[in-house]
Design a protein around this motif. Structure first.
Motif, PDB file in Angstrom:
ATOM      1  N   ARG A  66       6.184  -6.329  -2.973  1.00 46.87           N
ATOM      2  CA  ARG A  66       4.815  -5.835  -3.116  1.00 46.87           C
ATOM      3  C   ARG A  66       4.642  -4.495  -2.397  1.00 46.87           C
ATOM      4  NH1 ARG A  66      -0.037 -10.201  -2.688  1.00 46.87           N
ATOM      5  NH2 ARG A  66       0.739 -11.790  -4.115  1.00 46.87           N
ATOM      6  N   GLU A  67       3.751  -3.695  -2.944  1.00 44.34           N
ATOM      7  CA  GLU A  67       3.370  -2.445  -2.300  1.00 44.34           C
ATOM      8  C   GLU A  67       1.981  -2.615  -1.674  1.00 44.34           C
ATOM      9  OE1 GLU A  67       5.332   0.042  -2.043  1.00 44.34           O
ATOM     10  OE2 GLU A  67       6.893  -0.420  -3.528  1.00 44.34           O
ATOM     11  N   ASP A  68       1.612  -1.656  -0.847  1.00 46.27           N
ATOM     12  CA  ASP A  68       0.268  -1.662  -0.268  1.00 46.27           C
ATOM     13  C   ASP A  68      -0.761  -1.568  -1.393  1.00 46.27           C
ATOM     14  OD1 ASP A  68      -2.174  -1.033   0.982  1.00 46.27           O
ATOM     15  OD2 ASP A  68      -1.122  -0.115   2.681  1.00 46.27           O
ATOM     16  N   GLU A  69      -1.749  -2.425  -1.356  1.00 44.87           N
ATOM     17  CA  GLU A  69      -2.735  -2.463  -2.433  1.00 44.87           C
ATOM     18  C   GLU A  69      -3.541  -1.171  -2.529  1.00 44.87           C
ATOM     19  OE1 GLU A  69      -5.161  -5.977  -2.597  1.00 44.87           O
ATOM     20  OE2 GLU A  69      -3.464  -7.272  -2.087  1.00 44.87           O
ATOM     21  N   ASP A  70      -3.592  -0.399  -1.448  1.00 44.78           N
ATOM     22  CA  ASP A  70      -4.323   0.871  -1.492  1.00 44.78           C
ATOM     23  C   ASP A  70      -3.718   1.828  -2.520  1.00 44.78           C
ATOM     24  OD1 ASP A  70      -6.070   0.002   0.406  1.00 44.78           O
ATOM     25  OD2 ASP A  70      -5.024   0.951   2.095  1.00 44.78           O
ATOM     26  N   LEU A  71      -2.415   1.669  -2.797  1.00 46.39           N
ATOM     27  CA  LEU A  71      -1.761   2.554  -3.769  1.00 46.39           C
ATOM     28  C   LEU A  71      -2.237   2.284  -5.199  1.00 46.39           C
ATOM     29  CD1 LEU A  71       1.890   2.372  -2.343  1.00 46.39           C
ATOM     30  CD2 LEU A  71       0.266   4.273  -2.119  1.00 46.39           C
ATOM     31  N   CYS A  72      -2.838   1.130  -5.411  1.00 49.01           N
ATOM     32  CA  CYS A  72      -3.324   0.764  -6.751  1.00 49.01           C
ATOM     33  C   CYS A  72      -4.836   0.946  -6.886  1.00 49.01           C
ATOM     34  CB  CYS A  72      -2.979  -0.695  -7.056  1.00 49.01           C
ATOM     35  SG  CYS A  72      -1.216  -1.010  -7.335  1.00 49.01           S
ATOM     36  N   GLN A  73      -5.459   1.532  -5.870  1.00 46.77           N
ATOM     37  CA  GLN A  73      -6.922   1.619  -5.852  1.00 46.77           C
ATOM     38  C   GLN A  73      -7.429   2.765  -6.727  1.00 46.77           C
ATOM     39  OE1 GLN A  73      -8.987  -0.521  -4.512  1.00 46.77           O
ATOM     40  NE2 GLN A  73      -7.403  -1.774  -3.572  1.00 46.77           N
ATOM     41  N   ARG A  74      -7.597   2.458  -7.991  1.00 50.22           N
ATOM     42  CA  ARG A  74      -8.317   3.359  -8.891  1.00 50.22           C
ATOM     43  C   ARG A  74      -9.318   2.507  -9.658  1.00 50.22           C
ATOM     44  NH1 ARG A  74      -5.142   7.005 -13.130  1.00 50.22           N
ATOM     45  NH2 ARG A  74      -4.578   8.127 -11.231  1.00 50.22           N
TER      46      ARG A  74
END
Length: 558
Positions: free
Chosen positions: A287-295
């Protein structure tokens, strides 16, 4: 006279066969004259009206006999769902779907009035089903003892599916669309195992219902499971083969699209929605940091829809079928491998995982009819048959252990294992013991007898086992992919990563207790804890003496 008739009626109700014998005896002795006279009156069109008690003097006896037998032979009342009858009447008035939604379908016989009120389903008809290409391709479950129409409908509706189908009297399949041809109703001719008189499909024939979700606020396909934020895979068209751009993208729209396409993963990469399976290039392990998917999603600014490089992934209600096929070994094995555990240590769950990962049935040292009814077909085989990949056993004697050539030894935290086995003992495989059992004498007596067995079971298998692979229940839960892969390799089989990834998506199966009935207090006394902690230390020492990792940290006494 009235009292005499009342006694006669009571006698007939209690002993109908004996009364019938007396009637036949009477007729053979001379009662035929009465029939003769009755026949003569009928020729003169003077029928006796026994239903209303208006008979001639000669018919007094026959009025009583007719009344008694009418009570005995009264046909069972059919309870049709009120909403279904009204709907069917409306359809028949307009001449639509007459074949599929008649006023009373054979497949709905035997439903109770309670089920009728709670259930919301329209019977569509009988459909062809194929093991290689299912008519309904969502979740499925089997119960060869207690399957009912309502139970299947309820399970599919709970998971958010639009259709439920029953087959072979005991198999339930769910899906979002029916992908098969309709056939004659005569082909769906098997009674439900748990509901005689109700039809649960036939051999390779599916009795299909269209469901209406009871909760108006529920999503169209139920709740998707959030898997996380992941980096874009290298070959996206190969990894996620189906995709589309969606106007005013939202999570629901993407989940609905991938569900319609029959994929277990819905991947949001604004403005794209892509669908696929977990695969080696896209295993969903890092998993990556969820902030990277924040659009923000164009269709719902309270949701995130991922980006071109970082994808948000949801698991739909579509069941991954890549690991569902199972069979017995094609040639008998001469090596017997035990799947050994203390009761309550997750043996049934481990069997479920092994069968999905290998595609081969597991066997059992015992015969548990309830597990056979839930789909463990190897439960009926003799444990020495050689047709199963491993054999469940809770035995711990030297003779029993040495009968096996190798073993996977499951160990679980005794505090959790004892409670799980107590629940199974008094509530079944996925049930719960009552408060009376927990707070009475049963629980202390159980701990006194079973806690030492938890330790002796492990110690005996370490001492007498010829080749032992230790698996801790907690580590299997934490890192299922790696632990299960090692178990498959220990069994001497090839590893299919696609199957293992498929298993991860449906690891719980139907063998997990609900968390809704957890005890609100600690059932262990200080004396119990002192005893159990000493047993944990003994097992930990034995593992380390054999150059194996000790018990997990959470077992150890604080």
């Amino acid at each position: 006279m009235a009292r005499l008739l009342q006694k006669l009626r009571r006698y007939v109700r209690r002993r109908p066969l004996r009364f019938l014998f007396f009637v036949l005896l009477y007729l053979s002795a001379g009662g035929s004259l009465v029939f003769l006279r009755s026949g003569e009156t009928s020729e003169g069109h003077q029928w006796y009206r026994t239903d209303e008690g208006q008979v001639g003097p000669e018919g007094q006896g026959f009025r009583l006999i007719n009344q008694v037998f009418r009570e005995q032979r009264r046909p069972p009342q059919r309870y049709g769902p009120t909403w279904l009858k009204l709907k069917s009447q409306g359809l028949s008035k307009h001449g639509r779907e007459g074949d599929h939604t008649g006023s009373w379908s054979r497949a709905l016989k035997g439903r109770s009035s309670k089920d009728s009120e709670e259930g919301r389903a329209t019977y569509l008809g009988c459909y062809i089903d194929n093991t290689h290409k299912r008519a309904l391709r969502g979740a499925s479950f089997f119960d060869y003892k207690k399957m009912t129409v309502f139970r299947c409908q309820d399970n599919c509706a709970e998971r958010g599916y639009l259709y439920a189908g029953l087959e072979f009297g005991a198999e339930c399949y769910c899906g979002h669309k029916v992908q098969a041809a309709n056939v004659s109703e005569r082909d769906c001719n098997m009674d439900c195992k748990g509901e005689r008189g109700s039809i649960c499909g036939g051999a390779n024939r599916l009795a299909v219902y269209q469901l209406e979700l009871s909760q108006e606020s529920a999503r169209r396909y139920g709740s998707a499971i959030f898997k996380g934020c992941f980096r874009k895979p290298e070959n996206i068209t190969l990894t996620l083969p189906v995709g589309t751009t969606i106007l005013n993208m939202s999570i629901d729209k993407c989940v609905d699209f991938c569900t319609e396409k029959e994929f277990p993963l819905a991947v949001l990469a604004d403005p794209w929605c892509r669908c696929g399976f977990p695969t080696a290039p896209f295993p969903l392990h890092e998993r990556e940091d969820e902030d990277l998917c924040q659009r923000r999603c164009p269709g719902d600014d309270s949701e995130s829809c991922g980006t071109e490089d970082f994808f948000l992934v949801y698991q739909t209600q579509v069941q991954d079928k890549r690991c569902m096929d199972r069979h017995f070994l094609l040639s008998k094995s001469k090596q017997l491998t035990a799947l050994a555990s203390f009761p309550g240590a997750g043996n049934t769950w481990a069997r479920h995982l092994i069968e999905l990962a290998t595609g081969i049935y597991t066997g059992s040292y015992y015969f548990d009819g309830s597990l056979y009814n839930k789909g463990f077909k190897g439960e009926r085989d003799h444990w020495r048959s050689g047709r199963t990949v491993c054999i469940k056993t809770h035995e711990s004697g030297k003779k029993e252990i040495e009968a096996f050539d190798s073993a996977i030894l499951m160990i679980r935290n005794p505090y959790k294992a004892l409670m799980a086995e107590f629940n199974r003992k008094y509530g079944g495989h996925v049930g719960f013991a009552s408060q009376t059992h927990w707070k009475g004498k049963d629980w202390p007596e159980f701990v006194k007898n079973y806690a030492p067995w938890w330790a002796s079971h492990t110690l005996d298998w370490l001492r007498y086992g010829k080749k032992v692979h230790v698996v801790h229940f907690e580590e299997l839960k934490k890192d299922l992919f790696t632990q299960l892969r090692n178990m498959v390799l220990f069994l001497g089989l090839g590893v299919s990563e696609d199957r293992l990834l498929c298993v991860e998506g449906q690891k719980d199966g139907n063998f997990k207790r609900s968390g809704l009935r957890k005890l609100e207090y600690d059932p262990y006394t200080l004396d119990m804890r002192a005893t159990i902690n000493g047993l944990i230390q003994a097992v930990d020492r034995a593992l380390r003496e054999r150059q194996l990792p000790g018990v997990p940290e959470e077992y150890r006494p604080r």
